[in-house]
Design a protein around this motif. Sequence first.
Motif, PDB file in Angstrom:
ATOM      1  N   ALA A  29       0.990  -1.014  -0.169  1.00  0.00           N
ATOM      2  CA  ALA A  29       0.279   0.013   0.031  1.00  0.00           C
ATOM      3  C   ALA A  29       0.825   1.281  -0.211  1.00  0.00           C
ATOM      4  O   ALA A  29       1.907   1.337   0.628  1.00  0.00           O
ATOM      5  CB  ALA A  29      -0.914   0.149   1.373  1.00  0.00           C
ATOM      6  N   MET A  30       0.749   2.257  -0.733  1.00  0.00           N
ATOM      7  CA  MET A  30       1.183   3.595  -0.883  1.00  0.00           C
ATOM      8  C   MET A  30       0.078   4.701  -0.589  1.00  0.00           C
ATOM      9  O   MET A  30      -0.767   4.648  -1.099  1.00  0.00           O
ATOM     10  CB  MET A  30       2.013   3.531  -2.029  1.00  0.00           C
ATOM     11  N   SER A  31       0.788   5.698  -0.196  1.00  0.00           N
ATOM     12  CA  SER A  31       0.216   7.060   0.077  1.00  0.00           C
ATOM     13  C   SER A  31      -0.004   7.600  -1.365  1.00  0.00           C
ATOM     14  O   SER A  31       0.860   7.481  -2.231  1.00  0.00           O
ATOM     15  CB  SER A  31       0.970   8.047   0.818  1.00  0.00           C
ATOM     16  N   GLN A  32      -1.213   8.209  -1.606  1.00  0.00           N
ATOM     17  CA  GLN A  32      -1.374   8.777  -2.838  1.00  0.00           C
ATOM     18  C   GLN A  32      -0.829  10.246  -2.994  1.00  0.00           C
ATOM     19  O   GLN A  32      -0.588  10.770  -4.158  1.00  0.00           O
ATOM     20  CB  GLN A  32      -2.759   8.931  -3.306  1.00  0.00           C
ATOM     21  N   SER A  33      -0.282  10.851  -2.037  1.00  0.00           N
ATOM     22  CA  SER A  33       0.277  12.183  -1.935  1.00  0.00           C
ATOM     23  C   SER A  33       1.616  12.193  -1.324  1.00  0.00           C
ATOM     24  O   SER A  33       2.319  13.301  -1.412  1.00  0.00           O
ATOM     25  CB  SER A  33      -0.490  13.149  -1.044  1.00  0.00           C
ATOM     26  N   GLU A  36       5.073   7.564   1.902  1.00  0.00           N
ATOM     27  CA  GLU A  36       4.883   6.332   2.938  1.00  0.00           C
ATOM     28  C   GLU A  36       4.209   5.075   2.279  1.00  0.00           C
ATOM     29  O   GLU A  36       3.474   5.173   1.078  1.00  0.00           O
ATOM     30  CB  GLU A  36       3.595   6.889   3.557  1.00  0.00           C
ATOM     31  N   VAL A  37       4.880   4.219   2.798  1.00  0.00           N
ATOM     32  CA  VAL A  37       4.526   2.634   2.248  1.00  0.00           C
ATOM     33  C   VAL A  37       4.324   1.759   3.326  1.00  0.00           C
ATOM     34  O   VAL A  37       4.753   1.741   4.450  1.00  0.00           O
ATOM     35  CB  VAL A  37       5.842   2.165   1.106  1.00  0.00           C
ATOM     36  N   GLY A  38       3.534   0.793   2.965  1.00  0.00           N
ATOM     37  CA  GLY A  38       3.294  -0.272   3.890  1.00  0.00           C
ATOM     38  C   GLY A  38       3.050  -1.501   3.269  1.00  0.00           C
ATOM     39  O   GLY A  38       2.718  -1.678   1.971  1.00  0.00           O
ATOM     40  N   ARG A  56      -0.071  -0.882   7.771  1.00  0.00           N
ATOM     41  CA  ARG A  56       1.223  -0.484   7.868  1.00  0.00           C
ATOM     42  C   ARG A  56       1.808   0.800   7.116  1.00  0.00           C
ATOM     43  O   ARG A  56       2.830   1.390   7.395  1.00  0.00           O
ATOM     44  CB  ARG A  56       2.234  -1.668   7.514  1.00  0.00           C
ATOM     45  N   CYS A  57       0.951   1.162   6.432  1.00  0.00           N
ATOM     46  CA  CYS A  57       1.128   2.515   5.981  1.00  0.00           C
ATOM     47  C   CYS A  57       0.516   3.680   6.579  1.00  0.00           C
ATOM     48  O   CYS A  57      -0.391   3.767   6.825  1.00  0.00           O
ATOM     49  CB  CYS A  57       0.413   2.567   4.502  1.00  0.00           C
ATOM     50  N   SER A  58       1.333   4.649   7.082  1.00  0.00           N
ATOM     51  CA  SER A  58       1.211   5.595   8.048  1.00  0.00           C
ATOM     52  C   SER A  58       0.412   6.934   7.397  1.00  0.00           C
ATOM     53  O   SER A  58      -0.018   7.711   8.172  1.00  0.00           O
ATOM     54  CB  SER A  58       2.481   6.200   8.672  1.00  0.00           C
ATOM     55  N   ALA A  59       0.075   6.918   6.286  1.00  0.00           N
ATOM     56  CA  ALA A  59      -0.937   8.164   5.811  1.00  0.00           C
ATOM     57  C   ALA A  59      -2.122   7.716   5.475  1.00  0.00           C
ATOM     58  O   ALA A  59      -2.500   6.507   5.561  1.00  0.00           O
ATOM     59  CB  ALA A  59      -0.214   8.585   4.242  1.00  0.00           C
ATOM     60  N   ARG A  60      -2.999   8.696   5.666  1.00  0.00           N
ATOM     61  CA  ARG A  60      -4.406   8.340   5.719  1.00  0.00           C
ATOM     62  C   ARG A  60      -4.817   8.056   4.317  1.00  0.00           C
ATOM     63  O   ARG A  60      -5.869   7.491   4.165  1.00  0.00           O
ATOM     64  CB  ARG A  60      -5.125   9.684   6.043  1.00  0.00           C
TER      65      ARG A  60
END
Length: 124
Positions: A29-33, A36-38, A56-60
């Motif tokens: 999973a990755m942040s779109q902005s 951050e990666v999980g 595990r991805c810290s962004a919303r």
Amino acid sequence: MRLTTTAALALCLSIAPAWAIGERWGAVAMSQSGPEVGATYDALAEVRADTSALSRCSARDCVVVLRLRNMCGAVAIGDRGFRSVEEHPILRRAEGRALEACEARGEVCRVAESGCATDQGSRR
């Protein structure tokens, strides 16, 4: 009713749990902005892999960008934000292909995440 050996084996495999037949799931999973990666590479079900990677991805604003089933995968990120996602049975090839695709866009790239969702671990 008489069950043949082949039919009995097919029945057992169809109801066997994933861990009994070596099936593994992974997800990234990755942040779109942001950067951050999980990721997870050892789930026994697709939905568990997705849930674990997202947690595990810290962004919303994280979304699953890669799902793996008994496969290796890699995500490369370029210096201007381009992302490339690749999968391959061999980890180094997945990483190489992700970098190639990213660098083909004229960016300086790095592998942000990579791993193998297999019962044998990393297949470098």
